[in-house]
Structures are given as C-alpha cells and as structure tokens.
Design a protein around this motif. Structure first.
Motif, PDB file in Angstrom:
ATOM      1  N   PRO A 162       0.779  -1.234   0.000  1.00 42.47           N
ATOM      2  CA  PRO A 162       0.000   0.000   0.000  1.00 42.47           C
ATOM      3  C   PRO A 162       0.809   1.281   0.000  1.00 42.47           C
ATOM      4  O   PRO A 162       0.349   2.307  -0.513  1.00 42.47           O
ATOM      5  CB  PRO A 162      -0.840  -0.112   1.281  1.00 42.47           C
ATOM      6  CG  PRO A 162      -0.083  -1.042   2.161  1.00 42.47           C
ATOM      7  CD  PRO A 162       0.573  -2.014   1.233  1.00 42.47           C
ATOM      8  N   ASN A 163       2.020   1.243   0.535  1.00 45.70           N
ATOM      9  CA  ASN A 163       2.734   2.510   0.691  1.00 45.70           C
ATOM     10  C   ASN A 163       4.248   2.306   0.670  1.00 45.70           C
ATOM     11  O   ASN A 163       4.752   1.278   1.144  1.00 45.70           O
ATOM     12  CB  ASN A 163       2.322   3.168   2.014  1.00 45.70           C
ATOM     13  CG  ASN A 163       2.575   4.652   2.010  1.00 45.70           C
ATOM     14  OD1 ASN A 163       2.280   5.325   1.028  1.00 45.70           O
ATOM     15  ND2 ASN A 163       3.127   5.160   3.085  1.00 45.70           N
TER      16      ASN A 163
ATOM     17  N   LEU B 110      -3.025  18.083  -2.953  1.00 48.41           N
ATOM     18  CA  LEU B 110      -3.814  17.338  -3.939  1.00 48.41           C
ATOM     19  C   LEU B 110      -3.349  15.884  -4.044  1.00 48.41           C
ATOM     20  O   LEU B 110      -4.173  14.966  -4.125  1.00 48.41           O
ATOM     21  CB  LEU B 110      -3.706  18.009  -5.313  1.00 48.41           C
ATOM     22  CG  LEU B 110      -4.324  19.399  -5.473  1.00 48.41           C
ATOM     23  CD1 LEU B 110      -4.114  19.902  -6.901  1.00 48.41           C
ATOM     24  CD2 LEU B 110      -5.810  19.382  -5.126  1.00 48.41           C
ATOM     25  N   VAL B 111      -2.031  15.685  -4.050  1.00 45.31           N
ATOM     26  CA  VAL B 111      -1.481  14.331  -4.152  1.00 45.31           C
ATOM     27  C   VAL B 111      -1.919  13.490  -2.962  1.00 45.31           C
ATOM     28  O   VAL B 111      -2.320  12.324  -3.115  1.00 45.31           O
ATOM     29  CB  VAL B 111       0.063  14.384  -4.245  1.00 45.31           C
ATOM     30  CG1 VAL B 111       0.654  12.983  -4.087  1.00 45.31           C
ATOM     31  CG2 VAL B 111       0.500  14.994  -5.568  1.00 45.31           C
ATOM     32  N   GLU B 112      -1.857  14.078  -1.766  1.00 46.83           N
ATOM     33  CA  GLU B 112      -2.206  13.299  -0.571  1.00 46.83           C
ATOM     34  C   GLU B 112      -3.706  13.016  -0.514  1.00 46.83           C
ATOM     35  O   GLU B 112      -4.117  11.949  -0.052  1.00 46.83           O
ATOM     36  CB  GLU B 112      -1.721  14.040   0.668  1.00 46.83           C
ATOM     37  CG  GLU B 112      -0.204  14.211   0.677  1.00 46.83           C
ATOM     38  CD  GLU B 112       0.397  14.257   2.055  1.00 46.83           C
ATOM     39  OE1 GLU B 112      -0.330  14.576   3.014  1.00 46.83           O
ATOM     40  OE2 GLU B 112       1.602  13.959   2.189  1.00 46.83           O
TER      41      GLU B 112
ATOM     42  N   GLN C  37      -7.639   6.169  -2.571  1.00 47.52           N
ATOM     43  CA  GLN C  37      -7.394   4.831  -3.101  1.00 47.52           C
ATOM     44  C   GLN C  37      -7.599   3.822  -1.973  1.00 47.52           C
ATOM     45  O   GLN C  37      -6.846   3.796  -1.003  1.00 47.52           O
ATOM     46  CB  GLN C  37      -5.977   4.749  -3.687  1.00 47.52           C
ATOM     47  CG  GLN C  37      -5.778   5.700  -4.871  1.00 47.52           C
ATOM     48  CD  GLN C  37      -4.338   5.710  -5.354  1.00 47.52           C
ATOM     49  OE1 GLN C  37      -3.437   5.189  -4.714  1.00 47.52           O
ATOM     50  NE2 GLN C  37      -4.136   6.319  -6.510  1.00 47.52           N
ATOM     51  N   GLU C  38      -8.599   3.006  -2.129  1.00 48.37           N
ATOM     52  CA  GLU C  38      -9.083   2.172  -1.033  1.00 48.37           C
ATOM     53  C   GLU C  38      -8.015   1.250  -0.454  1.00 48.37           C
ATOM     54  O   GLU C  38      -7.907   1.087   0.765  1.00 48.37           O
ATOM     55  CB  GLU C  38     -10.274   1.339  -1.539  1.00 48.37           C
ATOM     56  CG  GLU C  38     -11.152   0.822  -0.417  1.00 48.37           C
ATOM     57  CD  GLU C  38     -12.444   0.219  -0.953  1.00 48.37           C
ATOM     58  OE1 GLU C  38     -12.731  -0.926  -0.566  1.00 48.37           O
ATOM     59  OE2 GLU C  38     -13.121   0.880  -1.751  1.00 48.37           O
TER      60      GLU C  38
ATOM     61  N   GLU D 158      -5.841   3.535   4.570  1.00 49.96           N
ATOM     62  CA  GLU D 158      -5.519   3.420   5.996  1.00 49.96           C
ATOM     63  C   GLU D 158      -4.020   3.526   6.239  1.00 49.96           C
ATOM     64  O   GLU D 158      -3.564   4.219   7.160  1.00 49.96           O
ATOM     65  CB  GLU D 158      -6.051   2.088   6.539  1.00 49.96           C
ATOM     66  CG  GLU D 158      -5.854   1.930   8.037  1.00 49.96           C
ATOM     67  CD  GLU D 158      -6.423   0.623   8.564  1.00 49.96           C
ATOM     68  OE1 GLU D 158      -6.091   0.257   9.705  1.00 49.96           O
ATOM     69  OE2 GLU D 158      -7.208  -0.024   7.832  1.00 49.96           O
ATOM     70  N   ALA D 159      -3.242   2.837   5.402  1.00 52.94           N
ATOM     71  CA  ALA D 159      -1.782   2.864   5.562  1.00 52.94           C
ATOM     72  C   ALA D 159      -1.241   4.272   5.335  1.00 52.94           C
ATOM     73  O   ALA D 159      -0.316   4.714   6.032  1.00 52.94           O
ATOM     74  CB  ALA D 159      -1.138   1.889   4.587  1.00 52.94           C
ATOM     75  N   TYR D 160      -1.824   4.986   4.378  1.00 53.39           N
ATOM     76  CA  TYR D 160      -1.308   6.329   4.090  1.00 53.39           C
ATOM     77  C   TYR D 160      -1.668   7.313   5.204  1.00 53.39           C
ATOM     78  O   TYR D 160      -0.873   8.194   5.530  1.00 53.39           O
ATOM     79  CB  TYR D 160      -1.829   6.839   2.748  1.00 53.39           C
ATOM     80  CG  TYR D 160      -0.970   7.980   2.220  1.00 53.39           C
ATOM     81  CD1 TYR D 160       0.216   7.708   1.548  1.00 53.39           C
ATOM     82  CD2 TYR D 160      -1.306   9.307   2.456  1.00 53.39           C
ATOM     83  CE1 TYR D 160       1.040   8.735   1.108  1.00 53.39           C
ATOM     84  CE2 TYR D 160      -0.500  10.335   2.007  1.00 53.39           C
ATOM     85  CZ  TYR D 160       0.670  10.050   1.337  1.00 53.39           C
ATOM     86  OH  TYR D 160       1.484  11.074   0.912  1.00 53.39           O
ATOM     87  N   ARG D 161      -2.865   7.156   5.796  1.00 51.61           N
ATOM     88  CA  ARG D 161      -3.230   8.041   6.914  1.00 51.61           C
ATOM     89  C   ARG D 161      -2.263   7.838   8.083  1.00 51.61           C
ATOM     90  O   ARG D 161      -1.864   8.801   8.750  1.00 51.61           O
ATOM     91  CB  ARG D 161      -4.671   7.753   7.350  1.00 51.61           C
ATOM     92  CG  ARG D 161      -5.718   8.239   6.358  1.00 51.61           C
ATOM     93  CD  ARG D 161      -7.110   8.213   6.979  1.00 51.61           C
ATOM     94  NE  ARG D 161      -8.120   8.549   5.981  1.00 51.61           N
ATOM     95  CZ  ARG D 161      -8.836   7.668   5.299  1.00 51.61           C
ATOM     96  NH1 ARG D 161      -8.634   6.362   5.514  1.00 51.61           N
ATOM     97  NH2 ARG D 161      -9.737   8.058   4.416  1.00 51.61           N
TER      98      ARG D 161
END
Length: 324
Positions: free
Chosen positions: A231-232, A285-287, A293-294, A298-301
């Motif tokens: 995811p990240n 905007l990128v974030e 993206q489902e 969660e991982a990005y937050r």
C-alpha cells in the motif's frame, strides 16, 4: 507486432513534433543575434536588444503558450509541457548567457550552465523512465482532472491553467540564472553554498524518484501476478519524508536563488517562493488522491501521522522504538 509498431510510430511522431516545436523561437533568436550581435541594430531588433527579459517572455508566450496550446487541441493531450518543463531551463540559461547585453563572471556562468544541464538530464531521464520511454502516452493527472472539472470550457481554460501558469513558474524560477548572467563579480562564499545546495537537491531528487520508480514497478508486477500490492512506500528516503522528491526539487531551485543572493539581487527569489507555494498545494492534492485509493487509504493516513511532509526527519515511530 501491429500494436507494437503502432506505439513506435506514435512515439516517433511525437518525438519529431517535440523536436520541431521550439524551432520558431530558436530561429528568431539566431536571426536577432546575426543582426544585432554588436549592438548596432534598428527597429524590432533594437527592442530585442534592450529588453532581454521582455523578449524571452514574448517568445515563451507565442511559441510555448500559444503553439503548445494549439497542438494540445490537435492531440487532445497536454503531455508536451511536462517534457519541456525539463528542457526550457536549459534553453533559458543559454539565452541569458548569449544575449548581447549579458555580462558575467565566466566561471560562475560555467558552473550555473553545467548544473542546469545535470538537473535537466536527471529530470528528463526520470520523466522518460516513468512514461515507459514513450512520448505522449498520457498527460499529467492534474490536467485530466481539470479537463473533467471544466468540461466544455476546458478548451480555453487550459490556455491559462496549463500554459500561461507555466510561463509564470518557469521564467520565475529561472530569474537567478538571469542574474548570474547580468552581474560580473568574482566568486564568493555564497557560490559555494549555492553549489552545495543545488547538488544536494539533484542527488536527493534522483534517489527519491528512483526509489519511487522501483516501488511502482514492483507493485505493477504484483498486480499482474494477481497478488496484493504494497500500500505505501516507506523505505529509503521515503521513510523520513512523504515527498523527498519534492524536497530535492525545491533545494535545487532555492540553490539557484543563493547564487543571485550572493550577487545582491535578492528580488529574484520571488519565482522560487511562488513555486514552493504552488508545490505545497500540489502536495495537498497528491495526498488527497492517495487517501481516496481504497487499498492504501488506511496505511497512508498512518504514514501521514508518523512522517514529515517535505523536510526529511526521523519517523515518530522510530523515536518511540528508541525510547523503549
């Protein structure tokens, strides 16, 4: 075979278009130099001689803004401005150095030109690598989003949103290169600082973009094989900054500002300041796009909570580990 030959044919066509499109400005400028190289000129050439910044803005407006905009309607894509973002600074630094009114320290000029070429080669390589060594395959996702947002008005809004805005940014961030070729003073301590910052920016951006490219490539391979994607990206420079490539790029432009600052022309920082403010908005905007993206939301937050936005710093989770 047919599909491959079709892609190659389109790539060749776009390459030819990209090579031909700056010719009007180049030929006009060469004519100007041949008619006004010694300063004895009249009419339009005299105006070009006495107004180097106005001349380059006029050429940019007519050749980049207008011609690129027309081509974007023919091709239904704004892909070319991304490619030329990596090339125009090289053209500008040579314009500033070759204009008859230019006067400068030869060594500082050589350093500035060399660094600009290195920056351009690095960024052009990254652009082509990211696009699979194809030209015109796609346009920037932000332009695609705006195309959908503005609908039937996009044909004229794009002139301002895509092209006129690029003129403001590109001419603005390259103002220190104009200063370098307008002031003839011996090298000083600020030049050494500027070189260090510029080189650091290029190196950081190269490694950050390379790590991102490898991550995207691995994820594409996982997707093709039917496996779950990672995811990240939280390795390498991306462990310490959510946007280390942006950070490196900003170091590059502010390094150029230091060249001008050391020559007593602090006003030239305005372009880099506007560019940084714009990039801050692009970062937002990128974030926002990432958390939509489902599979990675969660991982990005969590990544946002633990990792610095631009300036590399220790991950907060690392600090906790050290305290344990």
């Amino acid at each position: 075979m047919a599909m491959g030959s079709g892609r190659n044919g389109g790539n060749l066509k776009n390459a030819v278009v990209a090579l031909l499109v700056p010719l009007p400005s180049i030929l006009f400028y060469l004519c100007f130099l041949s008619n006004c190289g010694n300063g004895t000129c009249t009419g339009l050439w005299k105006w070009c001689y006495h107004h180097p910044l106005l001349l380059v803005n006029a050429l940019f407006f007519l050749n980049v803004n207008f011609v690129f905009w027309l081509l974007s309607h023919v091709q239904s894509s704004h892909w070319m401005i991304d490619l030329y973002w990596t090339l125009i600074p090289v053209m500008l630094v040579h314009y500033f150095a070759s204009h008859p009114l230019a006067h400068y320290n030869e060594l500082r000029s050589w350093i500035a030109i060399s660094l600009t070429w290195i920056w351009s080669i690095r960024l052009t390589h990254n652009y082509l690598r990211r696009e699979g060594w194809q030209l015109g395959v796609r346009e920037d996702w932000r332009f695609t989003d705006m195309r959908q947002q503005y609908g039937k008005n996009w044909w004229w809004v794009s002139f301002f949103a895509v092209y006129l805005s690029q003129q403001i940014f590109l001419i603005g961030v390259c103002l220190p290169l104009y200063v370098v070729h307008s002031v003839d003073e011996a090298l000083n301590m600020w030049d050494l600082v500027a070189i260090f910052v510029c080189v650091s920016g290029i190196v950081i951006a190269y490694f950050a973009d390379t790590q991102l490219h490898e991550f995207v490539t691995r994820n594409n391979e996982l997707k093709m094989s039917g496996k779950s994607m990672v995811p990240n990206l939280e390795e390498g420079l991306w462990r310490y900054s959510r946007h280390p490539n942006y950070f490196g790029e900003q170091l590059w432009w502010w390094g150029l500002v230091i060249f001008a600052w050391g020559l007593g022309e602090e006003w030239s920082l305005v372009g880099s300041m506007v560019n940084s403010l714009c990039l801050a908005y692009v970062t937002k905007l990128v974030e926002e796009r990432m958390v939509k993206q489902e599979y990675r939301a969660e991982a990005y937050r969590q990544y946002q909570k633990t990792t610095s936005v631009w300036i590399p710093w220790f991950n907060t989770s690392v600090k906790k580990d050290k305290n344990m």
